[in-house]
Design an enzyme around this catalytic site. Sequence first.
Site, PDB file in Angstrom:
ATOM      1  N   GLY A  36       0.849  -1.202   0.000  1.00 44.50           N
ATOM      2  CA  GLY A  36       0.000   0.000   0.000  1.00 44.50           C
ATOM      3  C   GLY A  36       0.881   1.247   0.000  1.00 44.50           C
ATOM      4  O   GLY A  36       0.688   2.168  -0.806  1.00 44.50           O
ATOM      5  N   HIS A  37       1.895   1.256   0.883  1.00 47.13           N
ATOM      6  CA  HIS A  37       2.833   2.385   0.899  1.00 47.13           C
ATOM      7  C   HIS A  37       3.595   2.454  -0.430  1.00 47.13           C
ATOM      8  O   HIS A  37       3.840   3.541  -0.947  1.00 47.13           O
ATOM      9  CB  HIS A  37       3.851   2.215   2.034  1.00 47.13           C
ATOM     10  CG  HIS A  37       3.250   2.203   3.406  1.00 47.13           C
ATOM     11  ND1 HIS A  37       3.205   1.073   4.193  1.00 47.13           N
ATOM     12  CD2 HIS A  37       2.658   3.191   4.132  1.00 47.13           C
ATOM     13  CE1 HIS A  37       2.640   1.362   5.349  1.00 47.13           C
ATOM     14  NE2 HIS A  37       2.284   2.633   5.344  1.00 47.13           N
TER      15      HIS A  37
END
Length: 280
Positions: A36-37
């Site tokens: 996600g990051h």
Amino acid sequence: MEILRTVDELRAWSRAAHKSDKTVGLVPTMGALHQGHASLIRAAAASCGATAVTVFVNPTQFGPNEDFARYPRTFDADCTLAQAQGADVTFAPAVDEIYPEGAATFVEVEDIGDRLDGVSRPKHFRGVSTVVAKLFIATEADLAFFGQKDAAQVAILRRMTTDLRLATKIVVCPIVREPDGLALSSRNVYLTSSQRIQALALCRAIGVAESLVGHGQRTAAILMEAAHAVFGAEPAIRVDYISVVDWSTLLPVETAAPGTLFAVAAWVGNTRLIDNTILS
Ligand code: PAF
């Protein structure tokens, strides 16, 4: 990729980038970086000439009985991931660099900061808005990238940047999910294998609401009832909230118009997870 430790170094880096006419992108994180990051860093690197990732487990956004001490810290792996996704620098300050001794200045987004997660996590959003304001002020970043998974956080930070007339524009990137639908979160590492299966109730609840809306059902109470039924089948999970709210105010709505935020938070064992969708 350079590692910066002080606010002065971060400010100097950002000023130099601006001086060379580069767009400065900021990806604030608490580390324990996952895909996600990675998607946020890629989005920043694709649209900005200079990208800073920040890794700081911010103590002021944790309550006294929360997981600050055991929050996963994986700094070396974080740096490898950030560099691979195109970050130019990682800012990893010590706590007293962000909160000098005697620090007494906080940014509080009133009312909205007490909704959704702000109900069961008092002062959480005060901690988030304070640290993010400090990062925005230090970098004067042109763009800052956040995940839609933290949709309430996004609403609060948008309110803050408008109210403080900060120049940084907030960019929201889609939720990244495991193949079975579980939203990626640094806290997923806390889950045992059986809890990992139970946790799928969150994305199932989201899916049920989306499907009802897809069939023309827009009554918030009915959407919430359907989500409650999904959690009812998973007695090991304790629901914190199921909310249908206006995404900018976080106030409940009766009818879910397009753009409405449908958000859930639930405890799976000792792990509190969140998930959401912006209804079409
Ligand atoms: O979303 C997070 O990881 C944190 O709340 C943030 C924005 C980095 C502030 O500490």
